[in-house]
Design an enzyme around this catalytic site. Structure first.
Site, short mmCIF file in Angstrom:
data_model
loop_
_atom_site.label_atom_id
_atom_site.label_comp_id
_atom_site.label_asym_id
_atom_site.label_seq_id
_atom_site.Cartn_x
_atom_site.Cartn_y
_atom_site.Cartn_z
N ASP A 176 32.98 40.83 41.67
CA ASP A 176 33.81 41.35 40.58
C ASP A 176 35.29 41.03 40.77
OD1 ASP A 176 31.41 42.36 39.78
OD2 ASP A 176 31.97 44.47 39.87
N ASP A 231 29.03 37.87 40.31
CA ASP A 231 29.59 38.33 39.02
C ASP A 231 31.12 38.31 39.06
OD1 ASP A 231 26.92 38.86 38.39
OD2 ASP A 231 27.07 40.95 38.99
#
Length: 333
Positions: free
Chosen positions: A172, A193
């Protein structure tokens, strides 16, 4: 050395006028746009402020003047942010300029999720950031920590522009949450991600650095009527571990890779469904004109989309993020 810097600065002021466009005030010399005023941040005490947060806090709410915050070289260990005070606020300021990705670094150490952990947060509109780096060092291998979500930058404001900016993390890294954003010649590093959110964003000539097995994108489009999505144009994907181009954080996720150099680290299937539920066709995962050993689409998942040329060209165009105001044209660079 001081004189060499001073002479061109004085020259630039010749013919300077203050101009207002769309309620935004800036200075103009010829066709060039400059900030209305400048604040200097220097940890050694030779500026207006010694911390970035203090400089940001000095800009009043409802400010309509473009303000440059020039950040001198150094590692700034802080978590600067600027919140909007209500939905109608227009805060106009120009963060940076730093002295380069490797010279001006903002660092934080926090794994407390995308809302609380970011090293740098942009929650207001009309921001331009250039020539600096943002790093969340929690997942740095030398720390020996269990890998957790640790955000380097959250971008929730509209009309935000990054130029030669680096974002370093693992999971992230870049929370591209909401709004229209333009990333040019930037570096985004991570593994899981590490570019995620529901922003309507164009990444042009950016370096995507993969430092662990995982997924480059986790896009968050929730409805087929939403205009948001991620477009990667003329980028370069490289690293030391295999990766998927993305997986859907929300059912209508939309990502396009366009004329991007993909090294062999890209998984042959290209995309991952996250948790198969039969709704994979709702997402729009597309590729066009890419090259390199990772760009072979013959083994891509069956639900990857083949967009028509008109759709591709509309998405891979600056107008994807720049209309209707053409806001990028009125940001002082």
């Amino acid at each position: 050395m001081f004189r060499l810097f001073l002479v061109p600065f004085i020259f630039l002021l010749v013919g300077l006028v203050v101009q207002e466009t769309n309620g935004q005030y800036y200075k103009k010399v010829g066709n060039k746009i400059f900030p209305f005023s400048t604040i200097v941040v220097d940890q050694s005490g030779n500026g207006h402020f010694s911390t970035i947060q203090s400089a940001i806090d000095s800009i009043p709410f409802y400010n309509t003047n473009w303000v440059a915050i020039r950040v001198k070289a150094g590692i700034y260990r802080a978590s600067p942010r600027r919140k909007s005070c209500d939905p109608t606020e227009q805060i106009l300021h120009y963060i940076g300029r730093g002295l380069g990705k490797r010279k001006t670094i903002v660092e934080w150490y926090d794994p407390d999720g995308p809302e609380r952990s970011p090293t740098f947060s942009i929650l207001a509109d009309n921001i331009h950031v250039r020539c600096m780096s943002f790093r969340n060092s929690y997942n740095n291998p030398i720390n020996g920590n269990r890998k957790l979500r640790a955000v380097a930058t959250t971008v929730s404001g509209d009309k935000v522009n990054f130029f030669r900016v680096a974002f370093y993390g693992y999971q992230d890294t870049l929370y591209d949450a909401n709004g229209r954003h333009y990333y040019k010649l930037c570096t985004i590093q991570g593994a899981v991600d590490f570019i995620f959110g529901a922003g309507q964003s164009l990444f042009e000539r950016c370096s995507i650095s993969v430092i662990g097995g995982g997924f480059i994108t986790a896009q968050g489009r929730e409805s087929p009527n939403d205009t948001n999505g991620f477009v990667f144009k003329d980028c370069h994907i490289f690293g030391n571990a295999n990766t998927y181009l993305g997986r859907p954080w929300r059912p209508y996720a939309r990502v396009l890779f366009y004329k991007t150099n993909m090294t062999k680290i890209v998984e042959p299937s290209g995309w991952d469904s996250w948790s198969p539920d039969g709704r994979e066709d709702l997402s729009t995962y597309a590729e066009y004109g890419n090259f390199g050993p990772g760009a072979d689409t013959s083994k891509r998942v069956s639900w990857a989309k083949k967009l028509d040329l008109s759709t591709v060209e509309n998405m891979a165009n600056l107008n994807f993020i720049n209309t209707p105001e053409e806001w990028i044209n009125y940001q002082p660079f």
